[in-house]
Motif scaffolding. Structure first.
Motif, mmCIF file in Angstrom:
data_model
loop_
_atom_site.group_PDB
_atom_site.id
_atom_site.type_symbol
_atom_site.label_atom_id
_atom_site.label_comp_id
_atom_site.label_asym_id
_atom_site.label_seq_id
_atom_site.Cartn_x
_atom_site.Cartn_y
_atom_site.Cartn_z
ATOM 1 N N PHE A 132 0.862 -1.173 0.000
ATOM 2 C CA PHE A 132 0.000 0.000 0.000
ATOM 3 C C PHE A 132 0.907 1.233 0.000
ATOM 4 C CE2 PHE A 132 -2.177 -3.532 1.849
ATOM 5 C CZ PHE A 132 -3.508 -3.416 1.479
ATOM 6 N N ILE A 133 0.909 1.948 -1.111
ATOM 7 C CA ILE A 133 1.800 3.096 -1.304
ATOM 8 C C ILE A 133 0.927 4.348 -1.421
ATOM 9 C CG2 ILE A 133 3.568 4.093 -2.814
ATOM 10 C CD1 ILE A 133 4.022 1.111 -3.788
ATOM 11 N N ASP A 134 1.236 5.373 -0.640
ATOM 12 C CA ASP A 134 0.341 6.541 -0.638
ATOM 13 C C ASP A 134 0.617 7.471 -1.812
ATOM 14 O OD1 ASP A 134 2.445 8.271 0.074
ATOM 15 O OD2 ASP A 134 1.893 8.336 2.189
ATOM 16 N N ASP A 135 -0.148 8.547 -1.872
ATOM 17 C CA ASP A 135 -0.080 9.447 -3.024
ATOM 18 C C ASP A 135 1.198 10.288 -3.062
ATOM 19 O OD1 ASP A 135 -0.854 10.866 -0.781
ATOM 20 O OD2 ASP A 135 -2.583 11.822 -1.704
ATOM 21 N N LYS A 136 2.020 10.158 -2.042
ATOM 22 C CA LYS A 136 3.338 10.815 -2.039
ATOM 23 C C LYS A 136 4.460 9.811 -2.307
ATOM 24 C CE LYS A 136 1.600 14.221 1.248
ATOM 25 N NZ LYS A 136 0.234 13.645 1.203
ATOM 26 N N GLY A 137 4.095 8.568 -2.576
ATOM 27 C CA GLY A 137 5.094 7.548 -2.870
ATOM 28 C C GLY A 137 5.677 6.870 -1.650
ATOM 29 N N ILE A 138 5.028 7.010 -0.484
ATOM 30 C CA ILE A 138 5.534 6.433 0.759
ATOM 31 C C ILE A 138 4.877 5.073 1.014
ATOM 32 C CG2 ILE A 138 5.776 6.760 3.253
ATOM 33 C CD1 ILE A 138 7.403 8.724 1.504
ATOM 34 N N MET A 139 5.702 4.101 1.415
ATOM 35 C CA MET A 139 5.184 2.777 1.754
ATOM 36 C C MET A 139 4.433 2.853 3.083
ATOM 37 S SD MET A 139 4.921 -0.355 0.815
ATOM 38 C CE MET A 139 6.177 -0.517 -0.471
ATOM 39 N N ARG A 140 3.153 2.510 3.056
ATOM 40 C CA ARG A 140 2.329 2.672 4.239
ATOM 41 C C ARG A 140 1.949 1.352 4.916
ATOM 42 N NH1 ARG A 140 -0.129 7.653 4.454
ATOM 43 N NH2 ARG A 140 -0.842 6.923 6.501
ATOM 44 N N ALA A 141 1.837 0.284 4.134
ATOM 45 C CA ALA A 141 1.485 -1.012 4.725
ATOM 46 C C ALA A 141 1.904 -2.116 3.765
ATOM 47 C CB ALA A 141 -0.017 -1.101 5.012
ATOM 48 N N MET A 142 2.128 -3.314 4.334
ATOM 49 C CA MET A 142 2.513 -4.480 3.542
ATOM 50 C C MET A 142 1.848 -5.711 4.144
ATOM 51 S SD MET A 142 6.643 -3.851 3.165
ATOM 52 C CE MET A 142 6.963 -3.273 4.846
ATOM 53 N N ILE A 143 1.363 -6.587 3.288
ATOM 54 C CA ILE A 143 0.815 -7.866 3.739
ATOM 55 C C ILE A 143 1.423 -8.953 2.867
ATOM 56 C CG2 ILE A 143 -1.248 -9.193 4.288
ATOM 57 C CD1 ILE A 143 -2.898 -6.652 4.077
ATOM 58 N N TYR A 144 1.905 -10.013 3.500
ATOM 59 C CA TYR A 144 2.476 -11.151 2.778
ATOM 60 C C TYR A 144 1.641 -12.398 3.049
ATOM 61 C CZ TYR A 144 6.753 -8.405 2.051
ATOM 62 O OH TYR A 144 7.662 -7.439 1.675
ATOM 63 N N TYR A 145 1.355 -13.134 1.987
ATOM 64 C CA TYR A 145 0.610 -14.385 2.082
ATOM 65 C C TYR A 145 1.432 -15.505 1.426
ATOM 66 C CZ TYR A 145 -3.544 -11.300 2.554
ATOM 67 O OH TYR A 145 -4.451 -10.334 2.926
ATOM 68 N N PRO A 146 1.229 -16.750 1.843
ATOM 69 C CA PRO A 146 1.941 -17.864 1.200
ATOM 70 C C PRO A 146 1.360 -18.178 -0.181
ATOM 71 C CG PRO A 146 0.419 -18.706 2.839
ATOM 72 C CD PRO A 146 0.379 -17.202 2.954
ATOM 73 N N LEU A 147 2.047 -19.054 -0.889
ATOM 74 C CA LEU A 147 1.623 -19.412 -2.242
ATOM 75 C C LEU A 147 0.238 -20.049 -2.265
ATOM 76 C CD1 LEU A 147 4.915 -21.043 -3.645
ATOM 77 C CD2 LEU A 147 4.150 -18.672 -3.891
ATOM 78 N N GLN A 148 -0.103 -20.792 -1.225
ATOM 79 C CA GLN A 148 -1.290 -21.653 -1.284
ATOM 80 C C GLN A 148 -2.593 -20.966 -0.895
ATOM 81 O OE1 GLN A 148 1.473 -22.221 0.517
ATOM 82 N NE2 GLN A 148 2.497 -23.970 -0.449
#
Length: 214
Positions: A132-148
Motif C-alpha cells: 500500500f503506497i500513498d499518493d506521495k510515494g511512501i510505503m504505508r502497509a505491507m501484507i504477505y501471504y503464502p503461495l497456497q
C-alpha cells in the motif's frame, strides 16, 4: 549480489522503491503515479488456480479502489505475452475483463526490490504480497501471504480506507475498525493534557484510550 537483491524488503514510512517496468498496458514507472495511491500485488504465476480466483476478485474491487484514487497493479515473474494470454483466457472462459495493468518481471528486478521472492516458498515465483503506497510515494502497509492461500479483498479495501482516514483526520483506527466506526484519539503527551483528557468530550475509557466520531 543477485541473491542479496532477492531478500531486500521495503520499509514502512520510507519511499517505496521506484521502478519502471513493462506491463499489459505498456511501460509504467512508480514515480509517474505520484498523486495516486497504489496497491501493488504479486501473484506466483499465470494460468494457476488460486491466482485466477484472485484476479477475478481483484477485478471485482477495481472500480471501488479507483473511486478511492487507487491504482491497482499486478505482478508476477511471467512475460507480457503470458499475462496477455491469461487475461484473454479469463475473459473468454469466465467473462471477466481484467482492467488493471500486470507487470512482467522475468528478471525479478521489481520482485527483488520488494522482497517478493521467499526461498522457503519458491526461488522462481513471487509469494502473494500486497503493498500500500500513498499518493506521495511512501510505503504505508505491507501484507504477505503464502503461495497456497488467496487474499481477502474486503481487508484490502478496509486498509486503504483506514490509511486515508488516518491521513485526513490525524487519528488512529482501532482493531476491527470499519468505515463509519469511531476512531482512536492520540494519547496525551504531557501530564497537563492527561489531567484534562476526561473532560474533552471523548468517549473516555482511560487517559490513554479515548474514542470519537468523525
Amino acid at each position: 549480489m543477485e541473491s542479496e537483491e532477492c531478500i531486500s524488503f521495503p520499509v514502512l514510512g520510507e519511499p517505496a522503491p521506484d521502478f519502471t517496468a513493462e506491463t499489459t498496458h505498456g511501460p509504467i514507472s512508480l514515480s509517474s503515479l505520484k498523486g495516486k495511491w497504489v496497491v501493488l500485488f504479486s501473484h506466483p504465476a499465470d494460468f494457476t488456480p488460486v491466482c485466477t480466483t484472485e484476479f477475478l476478485a481483484f477485478a471485482a474491487i477495481h472500480d471501488e479502489l479507483a473511486a478511492l484514487n487507487v491504482q491497482l497493479l499486478g505482478l508476477s515473474v511471467d512475460s507480457v505475452s503470458s499475462h496477455l494470454g491469461w487475461v484473454h483466457d479469463i475473459k473468454e472462459k469466465m467473462g471477466v475483463q481484467i482492467p488493471f495493468p500486470i507487470i512482467a518481471d522475468l528478471n525479478m528486478k521489481v520482485a527483488g526490490k520488494y522482497g517478493m521472492i521467499h526461498p522457503g516458498q519458491s526461488t522462481t515465483a513471487a509469494v502473494r504480497c500486497v503493498f500500500f503506497i500513498d499518493d506521495k510515494g511512501i510505503m504505508r502497509a505491507m501484507i504477505y501471504y503464502p503461495l497456497q492461500n488467496g487474499r481477502y479483498m474486503p481487508e484490502i479495501i478496509r486498509l486503504v480506507k483506514a490509511l486515508q482516514t488516518t491521513d485526513k483526520y490525524k487519528v488512529s483506527t482501532p482493531a476491527n475498525w470499519q468505515p463509519g466506526d469511531k476512531v482512536v484519539v492520540a494519547p496525551p503527551k504531557t501530564a497537563a493534557e492527561m489531567e484534562k483528557r476526561q473532560s474533552e468530550g471523548y468517549e473516555y475509557k482511560d487517559w490513554y484510550l479515548c474514542y470519537k466520531n468523525i
